[in-house]
Structure formats: C-alpha cells, structure tokens
Design an enzyme around this catalytic site. Structure first.
Site, PDB file in Angstrom:
ATOM      1  N   HIS A 112       0.823  -1.325   0.218  1.00 27.05           N
ATOM      2  CA  HIS A 112      -0.014   0.137  -0.047  1.00 27.05           C
ATOM      3  C   HIS A 112       0.866   1.231   0.108  1.00 27.05           C
ATOM      4  O   HIS A 112       0.775   2.007  -0.807  1.00 27.05           O
ATOM      5  CB  HIS A 112      -0.882  -0.089   1.261  1.00 27.05           C
ATOM      6  CG  HIS A 112      -1.825   1.150   1.395  1.00 27.05           C
ATOM      7  ND1 HIS A 112      -2.968   1.337   0.973  1.00 27.05           N
ATOM      8  CD2 HIS A 112      -1.627   2.410   1.931  1.00 27.05           C
ATOM      9  CE1 HIS A 112      -3.717   2.554   1.134  1.00 27.05           C
ATOM     10  NE2 HIS A 112      -2.590   3.131   1.750  1.00 27.05           N
ATOM     11  N   GLU A 113       1.807   1.298   0.965  1.00 26.59           N
ATOM     12  CA  GLU A 113       2.771   2.432   0.951  1.00 26.59           C
ATOM     13  C   GLU A 113       3.537   2.616  -0.210  1.00 26.59           C
ATOM     14  O   GLU A 113       3.751   3.742  -0.581  1.00 26.59           O
ATOM     15  CB  GLU A 113       3.432   2.570   2.374  1.00 26.59           C
ATOM     16  CG  GLU A 113       2.425   2.436   3.519  1.00 26.59           C
ATOM     17  CD  GLU A 113       1.519   3.767   3.820  1.00 26.59           C
ATOM     18  OE1 GLU A 113       1.637   4.609   3.006  1.00 26.59           O
ATOM     19  OE2 GLU A 113       0.376   3.366   4.508  1.00 26.59           O
ATOM     20  N   HIS A 116       1.517   4.425  -2.700  1.00 26.76           N
ATOM     21  CA  HIS A 116       1.535   5.912  -2.500  1.00 26.76           C
ATOM     22  C   HIS A 116       2.804   6.511  -3.274  1.00 26.76           C
ATOM     23  O   HIS A 116       2.910   7.390  -3.784  1.00 26.76           O
ATOM     24  CB  HIS A 116       1.392   6.154  -1.231  1.00 26.76           C
ATOM     25  CG  HIS A 116      -0.009   6.051  -0.618  1.00 26.76           C
ATOM     26  ND1 HIS A 116      -1.043   6.562  -1.462  1.00 26.76           N
ATOM     27  CD2 HIS A 116      -0.525   5.508   0.219  1.00 26.76           C
ATOM     28  CE1 HIS A 116      -2.250   6.344  -0.749  1.00 26.76           C
ATOM     29  NE2 HIS A 116      -1.748   5.702   0.418  1.00 26.76           N
ATOM     30  N   HIS A 122      -6.171   6.201  -2.698  1.00 25.87           N
ATOM     31  CA  HIS A 122      -6.683   5.417  -1.972  1.00 25.87           C
ATOM     32  C   HIS A 122      -8.076   4.978  -2.871  1.00 25.87           C
ATOM     33  O   HIS A 122      -8.321   5.638  -3.844  1.00 25.87           O
ATOM     34  CB  HIS A 122      -7.359   6.052  -0.658  1.00 25.87           C
ATOM     35  CG  HIS A 122      -6.076   5.888   0.338  1.00 25.87           C
ATOM     36  ND1 HIS A 122      -6.285   7.211   1.194  1.00 25.87           N
ATOM     37  CD2 HIS A 122      -5.217   5.266   0.626  1.00 25.87           C
ATOM     38  CE1 HIS A 122      -5.143   7.024   1.997  1.00 25.87           C
ATOM     39  NE2 HIS A 122      -4.543   5.765   1.604  1.00 25.87           N
ATOM     40  N   CYS A 123      -8.384   3.763  -2.541  1.00 26.38           N
ATOM     41  CA  CYS A 123      -9.250   3.077  -3.499  1.00 26.38           C
ATOM     42  C   CYS A 123     -10.572   2.774  -2.415  1.00 26.38           C
ATOM     43  O   CYS A 123     -10.498   2.424  -1.498  1.00 26.38           O
ATOM     44  CB  CYS A 123      -8.762   1.825  -4.312  1.00 26.38           C
ATOM     45  SG  CYS A 123      -9.777   0.884  -5.107  1.00 26.38           S
ATOM     46  N   CYS A 128      -9.001  -4.121  -2.492  1.00 25.65           N
ATOM     47  CA  CYS A 128      -7.896  -3.568  -2.904  1.00 25.65           C
ATOM     48  C   CYS A 128      -6.970  -3.080  -1.953  1.00 25.65           C
ATOM     49  O   CYS A 128      -7.095  -2.673  -0.874  1.00 25.65           O
ATOM     50  CB  CYS A 128      -8.173  -2.253  -3.764  1.00 25.65           C
ATOM     51  SG  CYS A 128      -6.749  -1.603  -4.546  1.00 25.65           S
ATOM     52  N   CYS A 147      -6.091  -3.401  -7.440  1.00 25.25           N
ATOM     53  CA  CYS A 147      -7.240  -3.617  -8.409  1.00 25.25           C
ATOM     54  C   CYS A 147      -6.985  -3.383  -9.538  1.00 25.25           C
ATOM     55  O   CYS A 147      -6.239  -2.636  -9.942  1.00 25.25           O
ATOM     56  CB  CYS A 147      -8.601  -3.237  -7.643  1.00 25.25           C
ATOM     57  SG  CYS A 147      -8.840  -1.454  -7.794  1.00 25.25           S
ATOM     58  N   CYS A 150      -7.396   0.578 -10.071  1.00 31.17           N
ATOM     59  CA  CYS A 150      -6.285   1.365  -9.731  1.00 31.17           C
ATOM     60  C   CYS A 150      -5.135   1.274 -10.794  1.00 31.17           C
ATOM     61  O   CYS A 150      -4.652   2.022 -10.911  1.00 31.17           O
ATOM     62  CB  CYS A 150      -5.838   0.831  -8.390  1.00 31.17           C
ATOM     63  SG  CYS A 150      -6.802   1.462  -6.917  1.00 31.17           S
TER      64      CYS A 150
END
Length: 158
Positions: A112-113, A116, A122-123, A128, A147, A150
């Site tokens: 996740h990070e 970024h 963000h989704c 996701c 996902c 994204c």
C-alpha cells in the site's frame, strides 16, 4: 522486522528488494505526544533527504506513528514511505515476526505505502491493497495487490 518485511512484500512486487545500509533516521529523538509516537511527516522528510529522488524507498519502524489527521497510522507514503509494525501484531499475541497474520498485514501495508510512492491513490474497492484502513479487520479483508481500476487509472496517468 526488516527481514520479515522483505519476506512479506517480495512475492507481491515485480522488483528486486534491496536492503539499504543501516540508516538510522532517528534514535527516538522525533517522538512526540509524550514520547509515545513518531511524527510520521518529520520522519518522511528526514528519509526523503537521505535517498535518491528516483528510488522507491520504505522505512520501517516498530514505534507507533501519527500525523496531523490521525492519532496513529500503519504507514504513510509520498516521495518515500514508512511502515510501522506497532499495530500489526495479532490481538493479544506476543509479538512474533514469523506469525503468518503479522506477515500478511506487513505485506499489505508495505505494498500500500509503496503504491503511494508510485502515485496510487486510496481506492473504494474493499479488496484492493489501496483501500484506506485504520483498523485491522478492514486491513485483513484486503489483498496485497492493486485492483484493476487502480492499475488502469495509474497507467492512464503514466
């Protein structure tokens, strides 16, 4: 936790993971809120000063973190990213870096990070990896992959 992080995120990323020299960002000097939490934005600034601007870099800490909007965070990313393991332990368990649930959570927060740092936002998709999560249950429900929407959105920007 560094070895656990590398093991956790490697299967989900298309890049080779390399460990940097043993950089020390803080030695606990940037703690705030009565010495309990790191100011993640200050840590991100220090980390960004230390690394090349074109590198995908994730710092790792065992200390809890906060920013102006959240009293604690699993991680935060921008130009660089930082992940905290402080809240990823299984509830009521003794901290165990080999715990599969801990490693699963570490992989999701790490991917996740890193997302970024690549420009992913963000989704709304609950599965996701880019779904914002401030609690373990929603984090556990996500998968450590982006996902299709994204990826499609990101590709259209790049």
């Amino acid at each position: 936790s560094i070895d656990a992080f590398v093991v956790a995120v490697t299967p989900w990323l298309p890049w080779e993971i390399r460990l940097a020299p043993d950089w020390t960002l803080d030695e606990r000097r940037e703690l705030s809120w009565e010495g309990d939490l790191y100011d993640v934005d200050r840590l991100l600034g220090r980390l960004a000063e230390m690394v090349p601007s074109d590198a995908l870099v994730v710092g790792l800490t065992d200390q809890a973190m906060h920013d102006d909007e959240h009293w604690w965070l699993y991680g935060k990313g921008g130009q660089v990213a930082i992940v905290s393991t402080a809240h990823l332990w299984a509830e009521y368990d003794v901290p165990d870096q080999a715990n599969p649930l801990f490693r699963d959570r570490l992989a999701k927060v790490g991917v996740h990070e890193l997302g970024h740092t690549l420009g992913f936002q963000h989704c709304d998709d609950s599965l996701c990896v880019m779904k914002f999560s401030s609690e373990l249950h929603p984090l556990d429900a996500t998968r450590p992959i982006f996902c299709r929407l994204c990826v499609k959105t990101w590709l259209s920007w790049h």
